[in-house]
Design a protein around this motif. Sequence first.
Motif, short mmCIF file in Angstrom:
data_model
loop_
_atom_site.label_atom_id
_atom_site.label_comp_id
_atom_site.label_asym_id
_atom_site.label_seq_id
_atom_site.Cartn_x
_atom_site.Cartn_y
_atom_site.Cartn_z
N VAL A 176 0.83 -1.20 0.00
CA VAL A 176 0.00 0.00 0.00
C VAL A 176 0.87 1.26 0.00
N LYS A 177 2.01 1.22 0.67
CA LYS A 177 2.92 2.36 0.71
C LYS A 177 3.39 2.73 -0.69
N ILE A 178 3.77 1.73 -1.47
CA ILE A 178 4.22 2.00 -2.84
C ILE A 178 3.07 2.58 -3.67
N GLN A 179 1.88 2.04 -3.49
CA GLN A 179 0.72 2.59 -4.22
C GLN A 179 0.50 4.05 -3.86
N SER A 180 0.60 4.36 -2.58
CA SER A 180 0.35 5.74 -2.15
C SER A 180 1.43 6.69 -2.64
N GLU A 181 2.64 6.19 -2.82
CA GLU A 181 3.72 7.03 -3.35
C GLU A 181 3.62 7.21 -4.86
N ASN A 182 3.08 6.21 -5.53
CA ASN A 182 2.95 6.28 -6.99
C ASN A 182 1.62 6.93 -7.35
N VAL A 183 1.52 8.22 -7.08
CA VAL A 183 0.28 8.94 -7.36
C VAL A 183 0.27 9.57 -8.75
N TYR A 184 1.40 9.50 -9.43
CA TYR A 184 1.52 10.18 -10.72
C TYR A 184 1.13 9.22 -11.85
N PRO A 185 0.43 9.71 -12.86
CA PRO A 185 -0.06 8.81 -13.91
C PRO A 185 0.97 8.48 -14.98
N PHE A 239 10.15 -7.19 -20.09
CA PHE A 239 10.27 -6.86 -18.67
C PHE A 239 9.17 -7.59 -17.90
N LYS A 240 9.55 -8.29 -16.83
CA LYS A 240 8.57 -8.96 -15.99
C LYS A 240 8.14 -8.09 -14.82
N THR A 241 9.04 -7.24 -14.34
CA THR A 241 8.78 -6.39 -13.18
C THR A 241 9.41 -5.02 -13.39
N LEU A 242 8.94 -4.05 -12.59
CA LEU A 242 9.60 -2.76 -12.45
C LEU A 242 9.66 -2.45 -10.96
N GLU A 243 10.81 -1.98 -10.50
CA GLU A 243 10.97 -1.66 -9.09
C GLU A 243 10.82 -0.16 -8.86
N TRP A 244 10.25 0.18 -7.72
CA TRP A 244 9.96 1.57 -7.38
C TRP A 244 11.05 2.14 -6.48
N SER A 245 11.52 3.33 -6.83
CA SER A 245 12.46 4.05 -5.98
C SER A 245 11.76 5.28 -5.45
N SER A 246 11.44 5.27 -4.15
CA SER A 246 10.73 6.40 -3.57
C SER A 246 11.62 7.63 -3.45
N ALA A 247 12.95 7.41 -3.35
CA ALA A 247 13.87 8.53 -3.18
C ALA A 247 13.82 9.49 -4.36
N GLY A 261 16.04 -0.27 -17.95
CA GLY A 261 15.05 0.76 -18.20
C GLY A 261 14.84 1.59 -16.95
N SER A 262 14.73 2.91 -17.10
CA SER A 262 14.50 3.81 -15.98
C SER A 262 13.48 4.86 -16.42
N PHE A 263 12.45 5.06 -15.57
CA PHE A 263 11.34 5.90 -15.99
C PHE A 263 10.99 6.90 -14.89
N LYS A 264 11.07 8.17 -15.24
CA LYS A 264 10.89 9.27 -14.30
C LYS A 264 9.51 9.92 -14.51
#
Length: 417
Positions: A176-185, A239-247, A261-264
């Motif tokens: 849930v923390k990652i979901q709440s941090e990923n608020v951008y579309p 790609f099977k997964t993408l990891e989230w960097s909150s920093a 791959g890196s996506f901002k």
Amino acid sequence: MKKIIYSILFLFVAFGFQSCVNEEKEVFDKSASVRMSEALANYSKVLQSPKNGWRLRYYAGADYAYGGYNMIISFADGKANVASEIADTKDIYHSSYDLISNQGPVLTFDTFNPVMHFFGTPSDSSLDGYQGDYEFVVMSASADSVVLKGKKWGNKMIMTPMPEKTEWKSYLDSIVKIQSENVYPDYVGKVDSKDVKLSFTENHSMDIAVGSSSSSNSYIYSTKGIEFNVPADIAGHVFKTLEWSSADTTFVGTAADGTKGSFKIYISPEFKKYIGIWNVTINNVIYSATVAQDVPGKSFKVTGPKFPFPFIAEYNSIDDKVSVLTQEVGTFNGNIVKLCPWDASVGYLTWSDGIGMESTITSKSPLTLTFADNGRWSSYTVSSYLLYMFDSAGNRIGAYTGGTYRFPFVTKAVKVQ
């Protein structure tokens, strides 16, 4: 002559059939019913074997249309305990389950469970609800994984054992923390020097645009980021997964062939044009409204003298549209107040999620929007909104009584400043 030929053919077929029957080799030593009983007994042992239950990657919607959601389930003696990201993470819901033979081995949750039955529960807008299953064909089962297939909607789902020492709540909280941090579309980046744009939709689906081509993949959140239901092709790499960097609010991943791959975060330049003062036409009367930024690139907050509560307008960068959907807007006298889509022509309202109106730009100078039903309410056509009150259990109390509650025939908005 024909009768003779037919008679001879009949004799050949009869003798041939008899010969085949007499010579047929027994393939199985046990009957089908015995084999099924043994399989069900084995599956029962497998389901109950993990000490800390299973993580189910649950997918809803025909062809995975509503995306994936995490459920944690333990099985014991016909009783299932279920927790999920879609509920309060501290809550565990109990129901019964069974393994039955129904044109194959089937796992069924045969008494109501608020989590397991959520996606399959009918609503006032859809008899199919969110097209979710609570009966599953068992495709395979081992100590490492159980592969299920939704009996009605056919989505493939996988259960894997939960780590033994991991608390269910903390596991779900990390998701849930990652979901709440990923608020951008929207996110942008490069893969093999190709420009890539990733757009997250409301239904746990991602639109992947590479140049002028695009594709879509459903996904589920994990404790590290997201997992695709099937490997995603991004610029020709899997790609099977993408990891989230909150920093640095970035998704990163490594394809099967090692390509990175890196996506901002990306905020569409079109987003800001909606911020300002608007004249909104409601029932042929013009009212002033102020539109301010809520979540950058994703949503706006709308206020005005006509509206007792601020409300949220969602932004879709793919289509450059603004939508006003069912939402909680505040409280009154201890009750929850919701903005509910309304078909004012026939008098019906709904409070199901995802239903409302969306905009179309009809003039760029001055910027002018017209509003129409977004097509998510199968039975009626949204033209208006009502403010209605609900208790904490979600039961409808009645119309909001603290001020204006009817907003009939919302047709147009013109930006004036």
